[in-house]
Design a protein around this motif. Sequence first.
Motif, short mmCIF file in Angstrom:
data_model
loop_
_atom_site.label_atom_id
_atom_site.label_comp_id
_atom_site.label_asym_id
_atom_site.label_seq_id
_atom_site.Cartn_x
_atom_site.Cartn_y
_atom_site.Cartn_z
N ASP A 103 0.83 -1.21 0.00
CA ASP A 103 0.00 0.00 0.00
C ASP A 103 0.87 1.26 0.00
OD1 ASP A 103 -2.23 -1.62 0.07
OD2 ASP A 103 -2.52 -1.44 2.24
N ILE A 104 1.95 1.22 0.76
CA ILE A 104 2.87 2.36 0.81
C ILE A 104 3.54 2.55 -0.54
CG2 ILE A 104 5.14 3.05 1.73
CD1 ILE A 104 4.09 2.13 4.48
N LYS A 105 3.94 1.45 -1.18
CA LYS A 105 4.56 1.55 -2.50
C LYS A 105 3.59 2.13 -3.53
CE LYS A 105 7.99 -2.16 -1.99
NZ LYS A 105 8.45 -3.48 -2.50
N VAL A 106 2.32 1.77 -3.42
CA VAL A 106 1.30 2.30 -4.34
C VAL A 106 1.18 3.81 -4.16
CG1 VAL A 106 -1.18 2.37 -4.83
CG2 VAL A 106 0.00 0.17 -4.58
N GLU A 107 1.19 4.27 -2.91
CA GLU A 107 1.11 5.70 -2.65
C GLU A 107 2.35 6.43 -3.15
OE1 GLU A 107 -0.20 9.45 -1.31
OE2 GLU A 107 -1.19 7.59 -1.93
N ARG A 108 3.53 5.83 -2.96
CA ARG A 108 4.76 6.41 -3.51
C ARG A 108 4.64 6.53 -5.03
NH1 ARG A 108 9.86 3.16 -0.82
NH2 ARG A 108 9.81 4.06 1.28
N ALA A 109 4.14 5.48 -5.65
CA ALA A 109 4.02 5.48 -7.11
C ALA A 109 3.08 6.59 -7.57
CB ALA A 109 3.52 4.13 -7.59
N ARG A 110 2.01 6.81 -6.83
CA ARG A 110 1.06 7.87 -7.19
C ARG A 110 1.74 9.24 -7.16
NH1 ARG A 110 -1.63 11.77 -5.20
NH2 ARG A 110 -0.84 11.43 -3.08
N LYS A 111 2.47 9.50 -6.09
CA LYS A 111 3.15 10.80 -5.95
C LYS A 111 4.23 10.97 -7.01
CE LYS A 111 2.35 11.26 -0.97
NZ LYS A 111 3.00 11.30 0.38
N ALA A 112 4.98 9.90 -7.28
CA ALA A 112 6.05 9.96 -8.29
C ALA A 112 5.44 10.23 -9.67
CB ALA A 112 6.84 8.67 -8.30
N HIS A 113 4.33 9.55 -9.98
CA HIS A 113 3.69 9.74 -11.28
C HIS A 113 3.17 11.17 -11.42
CE1 HIS A 113 1.39 8.80 -14.87
NE2 HIS A 113 0.34 9.36 -14.31
N GLU A 114 2.65 11.70 -10.34
CA GLU A 114 2.12 13.07 -10.35
C GLU A 114 3.23 14.07 -10.67
OE1 GLU A 114 0.80 15.51 -6.66
OE2 GLU A 114 -0.94 14.35 -7.31
N ILE A 185 10.86 9.26 -7.54
CA ILE A 185 10.57 8.53 -8.78
C ILE A 185 11.48 7.31 -8.89
CG2 ILE A 185 10.63 8.66 -11.29
CD1 ILE A 185 9.94 11.64 -11.03
N ALA A 186 12.79 7.54 -8.64
CA ALA A 186 13.76 6.44 -8.74
C ALA A 186 13.43 5.33 -7.75
CB ALA A 186 15.17 6.96 -8.51
N ARG A 187 13.08 5.71 -6.53
CA ARG A 187 12.77 4.70 -5.51
C ARG A 187 11.53 3.91 -5.90
NH1 ARG A 187 13.41 7.82 -1.45
NH2 ARG A 187 15.45 7.10 -0.78
N ASN A 188 10.55 4.58 -6.47
CA ASN A 188 9.36 3.87 -6.95
C ASN A 188 9.71 2.91 -8.07
OD1 ASN A 188 6.42 3.44 -7.53
ND2 ASN A 188 6.95 4.54 -9.40
N ASN A 189 10.58 3.32 -8.99
CA ASN A 189 10.98 2.44 -10.08
C ASN A 189 11.75 1.22 -9.56
OD1 ASN A 189 9.80 4.11 -11.96
ND2 ASN A 189 11.68 5.24 -12.41
N ILE A 190 12.58 1.43 -8.54
CA ILE A 190 13.32 0.32 -7.93
C ILE A 190 12.34 -0.65 -7.27
CG2 ILE A 190 14.86 -0.29 -6.02
CD1 ILE A 190 16.38 2.31 -6.61
N ASP A 191 11.38 -0.11 -6.53
CA ASP A 191 10.38 -0.95 -5.87
C ASP A 191 9.59 -1.77 -6.89
OD1 ASP A 191 11.11 0.05 -3.41
OD2 ASP A 191 9.44 1.46 -3.25
N ARG A 192 9.15 -1.10 -7.94
CA ARG A 192 8.31 -1.76 -8.95
C ARG A 192 9.04 -2.90 -9.64
NH1 ARG A 192 7.65 2.24 -12.49
NH2 ARG A 192 9.20 1.32 -13.89
#
Length: 319
Positions: A103-114, A185-192
């Motif tokens: 859930d936290i990764k999803v929220e990070r992804a949302r902010k990074a995409h924004e 953004i980078a951290r989200n890409n690493i997580d994904r």
Amino acid sequence: MEVLLKGLQSIAEPTRLRVLGLCAHAELTVSELVQILGQSQPRVSRHLKLLMEAGLLERHQEGNWAYFRLSDNQPCSELGRLIIDLIPIDDPKLALDFQRLEDIKVERARKAHEYFSKNASDWHEIRSLHIDTTQIESAFKGKLLEEPVEELLDVGTGTGRVLELVSSEVGSVVGLDISREMLAIARNNIDRAGLNNCQVRQGDMYQIPFGNSRFDAVCLNMVLHYALDPRMCLREAARVIKPGGRLILVDFAPHRMDSLRDDHAHHWLGFEDTQIEEFCIDAGLSLSKPEHLPGDPLTVCIWTARRDPETEQGNNEKT
């Protein structure tokens, strides 16, 4: 024996075992761990302190935020990785932890995409001015992997594209960037992508937060044209390269597109091979023959330089 016993003692507590498992899968802040574990911040901070004292976790600061992850090169790092492999994946409490982590990764992804959506036009506009990015990435990767790389530093990592590109073929990669938004953004890409051998750090290319002679290779991919002082930037990059290690530099050849300076904050409109050679000599690096990838109107160059095995890069260690 003392180090081992301290490590075992610090792990032998249910919450700390949960923390260790979570920090092996993502870099997490105290507030994120509080959200996952459902415990108070002082209690979570106490657990983190004990795990860091044992050398099982490492902490790094980004502005007002501190991130925690499984340590890489401490005496207890191997113990931590061994314990992680033994954690039962079907434990109900741990399964809930990892669901909350997602859930936290999803929220990070949302902010990074924004953030990226607001700025993506800049990347697309510049990319349209040179050859296909896949050709540049292929040439860069080929240069980097001409020799084995155990530890790589990507200065000015931006969205972490270099980390994604080479993570499967190097031991570990650290992405460095001054922008917290870019690091998100980078951290989200690493997580994904599940890149467990990659991490990102906030830091300045003029004051890289690592000690002398740390990395087998350092790369600056489309970064140097933003530098106010490229000479100082390359000196600092050379400082953290091991004797005999390499610098891989990707940037533009000289051009006349003033719009890149006016609209995209480029301080340099490309570099001559002779300029890069001068910067490298000043930094104690020996430049190899560059590779030019012609585009219209921008030509991309890949310069490779090696740190002289006999050159000392200063005595001041950074932490």
